[in-house]
Design an enzyme around this catalytic site. Structure first.
Site, PDB file in Angstrom:
ATOM      1  N   SER A  63       3.882 -10.743 -15.698  1.00 53.93           N
ATOM      2  CA  SER A  63       3.052 -11.821 -15.183  1.00 53.93           C
ATOM      3  C   SER A  63       3.696 -12.647 -14.076  1.00 53.93           C
ATOM      4  O   SER A  63       3.090 -13.557 -13.553  1.00 53.93           O
ATOM      5  CB  SER A  63       2.605 -12.737 -16.329  1.00 53.93           C
ATOM      6  OG  SER A  63       3.693 -13.456 -16.814  1.00 53.93           O
TER       7      SER A  63
ATOM      8  N   LYS B 111      -0.126 -21.178 -21.362  1.00 54.85           N
ATOM      9  CA  LYS B 111       0.422 -21.406 -20.023  1.00 54.85           C
ATOM     10  C   LYS B 111      -0.220 -22.624 -19.365  1.00 54.85           C
ATOM     11  O   LYS B 111       0.467 -23.474 -18.793  1.00 54.85           O
ATOM     12  CB  LYS B 111       0.204 -20.173 -19.155  1.00 54.85           C
ATOM     13  CG  LYS B 111       1.145 -19.025 -19.487  1.00 54.85           C
ATOM     14  CD  LYS B 111       0.801 -17.799 -18.655  1.00 54.85           C
ATOM     15  CE  LYS B 111       1.807 -16.678 -18.930  1.00 54.85           C
ATOM     16  NZ  LYS B 111       1.411 -15.443 -18.264  1.00 54.85           N
TER      17      LYS B 111
END
Ligand code: ATP
Ligand code: MG
Length: 590
Positions: free
Chosen positions: A497, A540
């Site tokens: 990511s 996140k």
């Protein structure tokens, strides 16, 4: 004497059952073995275990618990109990209420089918129960789903388990699986060992004293891998599998133990290290962390009263202003859960406790009541906090975040499941176009770095890196070595990511443009420049929100995750750029 005692206990077991048969057999052996011998002790201990376990009896009279479930208003009471212990967590609570409703309906069906069964002649019954899956089910009793609570530390996983047990009126047992390396710890040792004993599951069952307790399997992600001591995860699988656990085989007890009525709840910080077959048996419920707003409510309604009580203070003796509370939450803790917040509140309470005692002494007060004394300052303002908790831990971090060429911020989820931001740093030194990657990076994240560099090299002209005649050799990717670093260096990092962030860092490095320090990004990239979705979006985004990030670049395909999972209040405070390609990401970032 105690032989007779044991006999009585064995006779209390259900006639015709396996446990009774084994019990009688062992008791007969025991009689023949001289008292005081090792063997005698071993059998005696075994019989103690066997007779003290809760066994199901076929002619089940409805237990107190089932009557309780049939009570009208049971669901409302359960909900009230859950609400009394935990703030928010609506989805989780709703799931639990569903479970309770199903439990009630199924136990009604079961009762009905048992009634009809007893009217039928025997042979028919045998044939029927062999064919009809429904009846089979009913025979096995009401099975619970296996819930798996996943989330960062301090989000209430363990305490929610406790609360469920309270709501159900069942005993609660917690089994900590962190560091269980040996299959025998779960399944018990065979009796041939001198110091053998049953495993954790059976121990918990005995302590609970009922066949339907709530058992919390804490930290199943930390169960050891298969090794020469056997495979603890496989043993757990047997415990949790509804197809097998009505006859769980503990090596020590050696009589099938019925676990099908136990409500198992597992907890774990992340899903990464939970074995796939185990995950397959569980219903995952995510607790991914609280916003500041939720934390304030939790602190005010749950944590502060708890801490006041624990520290001998009355509710009126300590009043925290909103400003003070917010300061504690934002400047002294930066976590997904509320454990640090609770600790800070406890520190404040202790500080006031000392003041209180000093105050009483100064009044020379001998009174034994805890009424608020004269002249007592109960209000704690924002300015007082620093005096109590010391210098803030997080103040100024946003100012430290710099806008620098070659540096952008990525979004991460730590091994504990906590989201946050992490800088991606890059620099260039004269060389031959090689890439150096540091920061304890795993293979996947290293590959992201290579893809990022290849993409930047392939698009160097479009990006304006190698456009003009007067080429700056320091900027031509083939004439320099590039170094990408992800602090903190000792923390292991992996996963795809960071691709978008690495690309943006390189573009920033080679073009000399910077991104805003309020910007963070996440997303996987492909060589053709597509941005593909990543996991852990809610954690996140909440982590970025805690770190006061205002703008986030995310893969287009994660848009629905944001809309579904991130609280509205957070979404309103941030700006999201959903991108499908690296070009769009660069557009948004620079
Ligand atoms: P870990 O992963 O570290 O084991 P956990 O998720 O099990 O963490 P708990 O021990 O259950 O965390 O929770 C920590 C504390 O926070 C407990 O005192 C709990 O009561 C409190 N708490 C957590 N969430 C809430 C909530 N929503 N409402 C009220 N109190 C809460
Ligand atoms: Mg816990």
């Amino acid at each position: 004497d105690d032989l007779a005692d044991l006999k009585k206990k064995i006779e209390a077991l259900e006639a015709g059952s396996e446990e009774r048969r084994i019990g009688v057999r062992e008791w007969r052996r025991l009689r023949r073995i001289p008292q005081g011998s090792v063997e005698n002790g071993v059998i005696r201990t075994y019989l103690e275990w066997l007779t003290s376990l809760p066994w199901p009896s076929a002619t089940r009279s409805p237990s107190a618990n089932e009557e309780r479930i049939q009570d009208s208003g049971f669901l409302a009471k359960a909900r009230a109990q859950l609400d009394a212990d935990h703030f928010g967590l609506d989805q989780v609570k709703r799931r639990l209420i569903e479970y309770l409703a199903v439990l009630r309906l199924r136990s009604m069906v079961e009762a009905a089918s048992q009634a009809s069964v007893s009217q039928q002649p025997m042979p028919q019954l045998a044939a029927k129960s062999a064919q009809c899956p429904d009846q089979n089910c009913a025979r096995k009793g009401v099975k619970g789903p296996i819930l798996l609570f996943v989330g960062p530390p301090g989000t209430g996983k363990t305490s929610l388990g406790q609360s469920i047990a309270k709501a159900l009126g069942r005993p609660f047992q917690r089994i900590s699986l962190g560091g269980v390396r040996d299959e025998a710890e779960i399944r018990g040792h065979r009796r041939t060992y001198v110091a053998s004993g049953p495993g954790l599951i059976v121990q918990a069952l005995r302590k609970a004293g009922r066949i339907d307790p709530v058992i919390l399997l804490d930290e199943i992600d930390k169960v050891g891998q298969s090794n020469f001591h056997g495979d603890p995860a496989a043993a757990l699988l047997e415990v949790l599998d509804p197809e097998q656990n009505h006859a769980f085989n503990d090596h020590y007890i050696n009589v099938p133990v019925d676990l099908s009525r136990v409500l198992f709840i597992c907890t774990s910080n992340t899903l990464d290290s939970v074995s796939a077959p185990l995950l397959d048996r569980c219903e995952v419920v995510e607790l991914s962390g609280y916003t500041y707003d939720e934390k304030m409510h939790i602190a005010r309604r749950y944590l502060l009263p708890k801490q006041l009580m624990a520290n001998g203070l009355s509710e009126s003796s300590l009043v925290l202003t909103d400003d003070a509370l917010l300061r504690i939450a934002t400047l002294y803790t930066r976590e997904a859960g509320v454990r640090g917040l609770e600790r800070a509140l406890s520190t404040v309470a202790r500080f006031k406790a000392v003041e209180w005692v000093n105050h009483l002494d100064s009044l020379a007060c001998k009174e034994r009541s805890n009424a608020v004394p004269k002249g007592w300052q109960s209000r704690v303002e924002g300015e007082d906090i620093e005096r109590m908790l010391g210098v803030p831990r997080w103040d100024g971090e946003e100012r430290e975040r710099e806008e620098k060429i070659g540096v952008v911020y990525g979004l991460v989820v730590t091994g504990l499941g906590e989201g946050g931001i992490m800088p991606v740093e890059s620099t260039a030194v004269p060389g031959t176009g090689r890439l150096k990657l540091t920061g304890s990076l795993g293979d996947v994240i290293k590959e992201s770095g290579e893809i990022a560099l290849s993409w930047v090299k392939a698009h160097a002209f479009d990006l304006g890196i190698t456009a003009s005649k007067g080429i700056d050799p320091l900027k031509v990717p083939d004439l320099i070595d590039i170094h990408l670093h992800l602090p903190a260096g000792a923390q292991k990092k992996d996963g795809p990511s960071a691709g978008v962030a690495m690309t943006c860092a390189l573009v920033s490095l080679l073009t000399g443009v910077t991104t805003s320090r309020d910007m963070a990004m996440t997303g996987e990239i492909t060589l053709r420049g597509r941005v593909t979705p990543v996991g852990g979006i809610k954690m996140k985004v909440l982590g970025a929100h805690r770190a006061k990030v205002l703008k986030i670049v995310l893969p287009w395909a994660n848009k629905r995750d944001v809309e579904r999972e991130v609280p509205l209040e957070v979404r309103q405070q941030m700006q999201f750029y959903f991108v499908q390609t690296i070009d769009e990401a660069l557009e948004a970032a620079f």
